[in-house]
Each structure stands twice: as C-alpha cells, then as structure tokens.
Design an enzyme around this catalytic site. Structure first.
Site, PDB file in Angstrom:
ATOM      1  CE1 TYR A 147      -4.867   5.767  12.121  1.00 41.22           C
ATOM      2  CE2 TYR A 147      -4.872   6.606   9.878  1.00 41.22           C
ATOM      3  CZ  TYR A 147      -4.449   5.673  10.806  1.00 41.22           C
ATOM      4  OH  TYR A 147      -3.628   4.649  10.416  1.00 41.22           O
ATOM      5  CG  PHE A 204       0.086   9.189   5.379  1.00 44.31           C
ATOM      6  CD1 PHE A 204      -0.114   7.983   6.025  1.00 44.31           C
ATOM      7  CD2 PHE A 204      -0.882   9.613   4.484  1.00 44.31           C
ATOM      8  CE1 PHE A 204      -1.245   7.218   5.795  1.00 44.31           C
ATOM      9  CE2 PHE A 204      -2.019   8.867   4.247  1.00 44.31           C
ATOM     10  CZ  PHE A 204      -2.198   7.663   4.900  1.00 44.31           C
ATOM     11  CG  ASP A 205       2.984   4.008   6.226  1.00 43.61           C
ATOM     12  OD1 ASP A 205       4.172   3.745   5.966  1.00 43.61           O
ATOM     13  OD2 ASP A 205       2.273   3.315   6.977  1.00 43.61           O
ATOM     14  CG  PHE A 244      -4.819   4.036   1.861  1.00 41.69           C
ATOM     15  CD1 PHE A 244      -3.580   3.843   2.439  1.00 41.69           C
ATOM     16  CD2 PHE A 244      -5.835   4.583   2.621  1.00 41.69           C
ATOM     17  CE1 PHE A 244      -3.356   4.175   3.762  1.00 41.69           C
ATOM     18  CE2 PHE A 244      -5.626   4.919   3.947  1.00 41.69           C
ATOM     19  CZ  PHE A 244      -4.375   4.713   4.527  1.00 41.69           C
ATOM     20  CE1 TYR A 296       0.771   1.726   4.213  1.00 46.50           C
ATOM     21  CE2 TYR A 296       1.083  -0.651   4.403  1.00 46.50           C
ATOM     22  CZ  TYR A 296       1.287   0.632   4.897  1.00 46.50           C
ATOM     23  OH  TYR A 296       2.004   0.827   6.056  1.00 46.50           O
ATOM     24  CB  ILE A 349      -8.405   2.784   9.560  1.00 47.16           C
ATOM     25  CG1 ILE A 349      -7.956   2.482   8.127  1.00 47.16           C
ATOM     26  CG2 ILE A 349      -7.328   3.527  10.336  1.00 47.16           C
ATOM     27  CD1 ILE A 349      -7.656   3.732   7.298  1.00 47.16           C
TER      28      ILE A 349
END
Length: 210
Positions: A158, A112-113, A174, A102, A132
């Site tokens: 979140y 962010f990731d 994502f 991902y 999540i």
C-alpha cells in the site's frame, strides 16, 4: 766495479736523505660495508592478486539495438516467499480467475484481514491490477492446492501512504492458498435453502358464547 756500484748507491741515499723525500704510500680509505639487499619474501601459499575483471554485460540489460551497458545489477525491492505446501493441481496461469484463501499480518503480528476467518474464499483476476502488486506476482509458480507465505515489501503493497489499518511504508505478511483457477469467474456458491415461513393458524370460526 763493485766499489763504483756501492758508491752510487750511497750517493743516491745521501741525496734522498738531504731532500727529505720519502717513498709515497698508497692512499687508503676506510672500507665501507653495505648490507646486501634482498627482495621481501611472500608468505608461503600467498598468491599475487590479479586485478578484478570488469563485469560482463548482462543480456537482460542489453536488448538488441540498445547501447551496451556493463555493471553489477542491483535489486531495489523484491517479494520473497516460502512454499509451505506444494500443490498437486495444475500450474497457476496468468490472466485466470483465482479462488484463494488468505490471512494477512503486519510485521508486529497484528492480523488485519482473513478470508479464512470469514469462511469465504476470495476471487480475483490474476495480473489485472485489481489487487496490490504483491498479489499480482505472489502466486507465480504455484500449483492449485498449494500454500505459500509471502513477504510483500511496502512498495508492492500500500505504498508510502498506507491504507486503513495498514501503516505507511509497511511490509505485509500473507499466508495464501490457491484453491482453484478458471478462465471465467466461478459461479458464486449456492445459498442454502431458507425454510418456508410458518403459516399462522386460521382464525377460529367457532361462536363465542354470548
């Protein structure tokens, strides 16, 4: 005889003349003309609108034994997605361990990731609330080998507080890839064999000159 009749006529005329009587005339009133009223015409092809029918009861909102309700269902929030590649493997199943790659972005494009950048897939049990809520529903309908971009509303991410680099009430984007699924956690990948440490040379036994 004719003389008598003539004399009677003269006598009658004299009486009327003396009394000032006149022959009454029929009263007349000015004629009034009213325009004929005609119903307003509708433009050609215009149909009369029928009253809107009440919405039918939605079976999903009316399980057996519950009081019936009617109305138009509304969506509070929902995850949306685009399949960028349809996998040719098995259909994703609930309560399985998914191995995925991902990458996540904020709406402004900040990454962010990313498991792709780390070169290490991520494993999690689907539907077990270890991730999540958007991830616990975002793989629905995928096949192994498939890729998808999902837009997760903040309510399924979140929340109102955010976390770490995720701002409060932030939707997330994502790219996800379903690499594999299994009934049990997959074995961690074998670590590459480490080379044997080098052996220091033995101490010299030769005699040093005195």
């Amino acid at each position: 005889m004719k003389i008598a009749v003539f004399g009677l006529a003269l006598t009658t005329s004299a009486v009327l003349a003396q009394s000032g009587a006149t022959t009454p005339k029929q009263a007349t009133s000015p004629a009034t003309h009213r325009p004929a009223t005609t119903p307003a015409r509708r433009p050609a092809g215009t149909a009369t609108k029928a009253p809107a029918a009440a919405p039918a009861a939605d079976p999903a909102f009316n399980p057996k034994g519950a009081p019936e309700v009617t109305g138009t269902p509304k969506t509070l929030y929902a995850l949306t997605y685009i399949d960028t590649k349809i996998g040719d493997g098995p259909l994703a199943e609930d309560e399985k361990f998914y191995t995925v790659h991902y990458t996540g972005w904020l709406p402004d494009g900040t990454k962010f990731d990313s498991s792709v950048d780390r070169g290490q897939p991520f494993v999690f049990p689907y539907g077990a609330r270890r991730v999540i809520m958007g991830w616990d529903t975002g793989f629905e309908g995928m096949h192994v080998g498939g890729k998808r971009r999902i837009l997760v509303p903040w309510q399924l991410a979140y929340g109102a507080a955010g976390r770490g680099p995720i701002p409060p009430k932030s939707p997330l984007v994502f790219d996800i890839e379903l690499i594999a699924q299994s009934a049990t956690p997959p074995e961690p990948p074998a670590q590459p064999a480490q080379p044997a440490p080098s052996t220091p040379p033995p101490a010299s036994t030769s005699q040093q000159p005195k």
